[in-house]
Design a protein around this motif. Structure first.
Motif, PDB file in Angstrom:
ATOM      1  N   SER A  18      -4.923   3.541  -7.767  1.00  0.00           N
ATOM      2  CA  SER A  18      -5.426   3.342  -6.416  1.00  0.00           C
ATOM      3  C   SER A  18      -5.248   1.900  -5.964  1.00  0.00           C
ATOM      4  CB  SER A  18      -6.903   3.726  -6.331  1.00  0.00           C
ATOM      5  OG  SER A  18      -7.062   5.086  -6.633  1.00  0.00           O
ATOM      6  N   LEU A  19      -5.521   0.954  -6.872  1.00  0.00           N
ATOM      7  CA  LEU A  19      -5.403  -0.459  -6.508  1.00  0.00           C
ATOM      8  C   LEU A  19      -3.962  -0.840  -6.207  1.00  0.00           C
ATOM      9  CD1 LEU A  19      -7.904  -2.479  -8.707  1.00  0.00           C
ATOM     10  CD2 LEU A  19      -7.810  -2.232  -6.223  1.00  0.00           C
ATOM     11  N   LEU A  20      -3.045  -0.333  -7.031  1.00  0.00           N
ATOM     12  CA  LEU A  20      -1.635  -0.658  -6.798  1.00  0.00           C
ATOM     13  C   LEU A  20      -1.184  -0.125  -5.445  1.00  0.00           C
ATOM     14  CD1 LEU A  20      -0.017  -0.148 -10.307  1.00  0.00           C
ATOM     15  CD2 LEU A  20      -0.355  -2.277  -9.049  1.00  0.00           C
ATOM     16  N   THR A  21      -1.621   1.092  -5.149  1.00  0.00           N
ATOM     17  CA  THR A  21      -1.269   1.674  -3.860  1.00  0.00           C
ATOM     18  C   THR A  21      -1.848   0.842  -2.726  1.00  0.00           C
ATOM     19  OG1 THR A  21      -1.400   3.814  -4.919  1.00  0.00           O
ATOM     20  CG2 THR A  21      -1.317   3.789  -2.523  1.00  0.00           C
ATOM     21  N   LEU A  22      -3.115   0.490  -2.909  1.00  0.00           N
ATOM     22  CA  LEU A  22      -3.797  -0.322  -1.899  1.00  0.00           C
ATOM     23  C   LEU A  22      -3.027  -1.620  -1.678  1.00  0.00           C
ATOM     24  CD1 LEU A  22      -6.438   0.211  -0.405  1.00  0.00           C
ATOM     25  CD2 LEU A  22      -7.552  -1.335  -1.992  1.00  0.00           C
ATOM     26  N   LEU A  23      -2.612  -2.231  -2.784  1.00  0.00           N
ATOM     27  CA  LEU A  23      -1.890  -3.491  -2.724  1.00  0.00           C
ATOM     28  C   LEU A  23      -0.606  -3.332  -1.907  1.00  0.00           C
ATOM     29  CD1 LEU A  23      -2.729  -6.122  -4.047  1.00  0.00           C
ATOM     30  CD2 LEU A  23      -0.973  -5.729  -5.770  1.00  0.00           C
ATOM     31  N   LEU A 266       4.234   4.961  -0.756  1.00  0.00           N
ATOM     32  CA  LEU A 266       3.335   4.729  -1.893  1.00  0.00           C
ATOM     33  C   LEU A 266       2.086   5.593  -1.769  1.00  0.00           C
ATOM     34  CD1 LEU A 266       3.207   0.896  -2.605  1.00  0.00           C
ATOM     35  CD2 LEU A 266       3.576   2.719  -4.249  1.00  0.00           C
ATOM     36  N   VAL A 267       1.500   5.567  -0.579  1.00  0.00           N
ATOM     37  CA  VAL A 267       0.283   6.358  -0.353  1.00  0.00           C
ATOM     38  C   VAL A 267       0.592   7.834  -0.539  1.00  0.00           C
ATOM     39  CG1 VAL A 267      -1.465   7.020   1.316  1.00  0.00           C
ATOM     40  CG2 VAL A 267      -0.678   4.670   1.235  1.00  0.00           C
ATOM     41  N   ALA A 268       1.693   8.276   0.073  1.00  0.00           N
ATOM     42  CA  ALA A 268       2.056   9.688  -0.024  1.00  0.00           C
ATOM     43  C   ALA A 268       2.217  10.091  -1.483  1.00  0.00           C
ATOM     44  CB  ALA A 268       3.349   9.943   0.754  1.00  0.00           C
ATOM     45  N   ASN A 269       2.892   9.236  -2.246  1.00  0.00           N
ATOM     46  CA  ASN A 269       3.120   9.534  -3.659  1.00  0.00           C
ATOM     47  C   ASN A 269       1.804   9.606  -4.434  1.00  0.00           C
ATOM     48  OD1 ASN A 269       4.820   9.747  -6.075  1.00  0.00           O
ATOM     49  ND2 ASN A 269       3.928   7.769  -6.555  1.00  0.00           N
TER      50      ASN A 269
END
Ligand SMILES: Nc1ncnc2c1ncn2[C@@H]1O[C@H](COP(=O)(O)OP(=O)(O)O)[C@@H](O)[C@H]1O
Ligand SMILES: [Mg+2]
Lengths: 379, 234
Positions: A18-23, A266-269
């Motif tokens: 989640s953090l990586l996506t957020l980033l 990224l979010v979609a993935n």
């Protein structure tokens, strides 16, 4: 409440992912905010700059670009023509100037000399300029130095400026810094520029009008009665600049779109992966009586939360970056180039929300179509 | 009342035609009905059809006289929400919700207020002896406790029909007994409880046992130890 708990705890269940996506979204939004902040900064700086100019109308050669007084092309006859029609148009002052620029890309080694006729001082052009030391009047062979150039190049009273092998001027006045473009100019006698460029022409002619007159009307009348000129008001310049800035806004948004699309993917993935991991959970919800719409909304909300949180953090990061850019450009050229305005912030958040919704759509649809029998398995 | 009329489910697997449920007709009266049969006899498929998880190839399921099996997916979900409760063999609970939130989940789907659902969920957890586990996530509950939470949740909207598919399959005998007790109590209270099991011992406690083989209802047995019936005849 259970719904928000579901979304929040599900994102927290895999904190690194989640953090990586957020980033990803944070960086995408921040870069967009920074890119677009230059346009906003330009608008703001231009507006501030124009409000500093005293005379209401700037006359330039016909077809010249706004705000770029180039090689002197306005002939003395044109000046005479303007002077002739001045009384009938309510023009109270006509100031011809010529500009000579020297130097390169590095602001600390480039100089802009603005030639002013005898009896006219820099304050007639930019009323908020203040004298720090010496005299406001350059006299015949003197120069009055803007606060910005003075500081960058250690120009003080008595120092000499070599404009050419033949022409050397002595600094007779130093201005205080006012925070505008005018801080970067060196004000010299007009004949010096004429001698230097071997011409009697002018770069631009500033026209002040009596109170109560409308600048736009006077400008249009001037253009009609004097041939070969463009008479620009602050409004004209603003409108022209707005067009240019808007085009460059589009270009910069286009560039940041790449980062945004990557962030969206990224979010979609992430959300899609989380859907696949939770097929059984969604099947269970459907078995218990949840409708498709509920599952759809649940997954979409997850993407939306990622988008919105990333957007908010990205906005903060973009603002910080913009502050850093301004700190730098203020020091170097005395201008705040970047501005994160309210409308830019709103736009960034809107983009983040749209991004989240777009990224969540496919996973949400997939999740809402999970069939109970397949999800629960045949045990 | 839940009724199945000429219910058939066929799976087409290449050349082979599997008839998982074959003309199953039965009206489920209130009380505990056990469905037994060897592995592959069609128990799970039958339950899927009765609960509307899947649609029959032939025949229909009726609930209180209205055909239920031909409704749309979402309509069937709505009927399940209001009229049916479920206890599966495993993976019963939503892993990211606490015991209380799991019990409150159907109440949320049905649009009850937060206060209402919290109160009701607390009472239901207390009824299955788990009031002190309300704030625990499923991963911190034992298998038996998880099944009891699932029973509490199945009762959230007070449905007339309860389905339990091997609810004790993964439990030790003590926790299993506890779960069975709770289901029996619901049957005695007048709900229609449909229990799928291959545990013959357990099926003896039912009011009726449906014997299934190759998807066909072979025999309906009325065991002497039928607890509900025994209680009712008292
Ligand atoms: N989705 C499916 N596709 C093909 N065959 C299936 C499917 N589901 C069940 N079957 C077949 O139907 C029969 C009944 O299965 P099932 O209902 O799971 O039996 P039980 O629960 O009694 O073990 C079996 O022969 C099984 O292989
Ligand atoms: Mg089975």
């Amino acid at each position: 409440m259970e719904v928000l708990a579901l979304v929040y705890r599900n994102l927290r269940a895999r904190p690194v992912r989640s953090l990586l996506t957020l980033l990803g979204i944070v960086v995408a939004t921040a870069s967009m905010v920074l890119f677009l902040s230059f346009g906003e900064g330009l608008r703001r700086a231009l507006g501030a700059e124009l409000s500093r100019v005293g005379p209401a109308i700037l006359v330039v050669p016909e077809g010249a670009e706004a705000f770029s007084p180039g090689y002197p092309e306005l002939r003395p006859e044109t000046l005479e023509a303007i002077r002739r029609v001045a009384p009938s148009l309510g023009i109270v002052q006509v100031i011809p100037t010529a500009v000579f620029a020297r130097g390169g890309f590095d602001p600390s080694s480039s100089f802009v000399f603005q030639g002013l006729p005898a009896g006219v001082t820099a304050r007639d052009l930019y009323p908020n300029l203040r004298l720090a030391k010496g005299s406001m009047d350059p006299g015949d062979w003197g120069a009055v130095v803007g606060g910005g150039v003075a500081r960058r190049n250690n120009l003080d009273l008595g120092k000499t400026l070599r404009l050419s092998p033949q022409v050397t001027l002595r600094v007779v006045g130093v201005l205080e810094r006012s925070g505008g473009l005018a801080d970067n100019f060196i004000y010299v006698p007009l004949p010096v520029i004429h001698a230097l460029l071997n011409t009697g022409n002018y770069s631009s002619i500033l026209v002040a009008i009596e109170p109560g007159r409308r600048a736009e009307e006077v400008a249009r009348a001037l253009e009609e009665r004097v041939s070969g000129i463009d008479a620009q008001t602050t409004g004209d310049v603003m409108r022209f600049a707005e067009r240019a800035v808007r085009i460059s806004d589009l270009v910069r948004f286009g560039i940041s779109l790449v980062a945004l699309v990557v962030g969206g993917l990224l979010v979609a993935n992430t959300v899609m992966m989380s859907v696949y991991e939770r097929i059984r959970e969604f099947g269970l919800m459907r078995a218990l009586g949840a409708k498709r719409r509920f599952i759809f909304g649940l997954v979409l909300l997850e993407a939306l939360v990622l988008g919105l949180a990333g957007g908010l953090l990205g906005l903060l990061l973009g603002q910080a970056a913009s502050g850093l850019v301004n700190w730098f450009t203020l020091r170097e050229v005395g201008l705040a180039l970047s501005a994160v305005t309210l409308r830019l912030a709103s736009f960034a958040l809107l983009v983040a929300v749209v991004l989240g919704l777009a990224a969540g759509f496919l996973p949400a649809r997939t999740a809402s179509r999970i069939r109970v029998v397949e999800a629960l398995g045949r045990v | 009342m839940l009724e199945a009329v000429g219910l058939c489910k066929r799976y087409y697997q290449g050349e082979l035609d599997v008839v998982a449920v074959d003309h199953f007709t039965y009206a489920f009266p209130p009380g505990l009905t056990a469905i037994v049969g060897p592995s592959g006899s069609g128990k799970t498929t039958l339950l899927n059809l009765l609960a509307g998880f899947d649609v029959p190839t032939e025949g229909e399921v009726r609930l209180d006289g209205r055909v239920f099996s031909t409704l749309s997916e979402d309509e069937r979900a709505e009927v399940r929400l209001r009229h049916m409760g479920f206890v599966f063999q495993q993976w019963n609970l939503i892993p990211t919700l606490t015991a209380l939130e799991n019990v409150a989940f159907p109440l949320m789907l049905a649009g009850h207020s937060l206060k209402e659902r919290t109160e009701r969920a607390q009472a239901l957890l207390a009824a299955v002896g788990l009031e002190r586990r309300a704030k625990h996530l499923p991963s911190r509950l034992s298998g038996g406790e998880q099944q009891r939470v699932a029973i509490a949740r199945a009762l959230a909207l007070d449905p007339p029909v309860l389905f339990a598919d091997e609810p004790t399959g993964n439990l030790d005998s003590a926790s299993g007994a506890r779960v069975v007790e709770l289901l029996l109590a619901q049957a005695q209270a007048g709900r229609t409880v449909i229990l799928v099991t291959h545990d013959l011992e357990l099926s003896r406690k039912a009011d009726r046992i449906l014997h299934l083989r190759d998807g066909r209802l072979m025999r309906v047995e009325t065991p002497s130890a039928g607890l509900t019936r025994a209680a009712q005849s008292l």
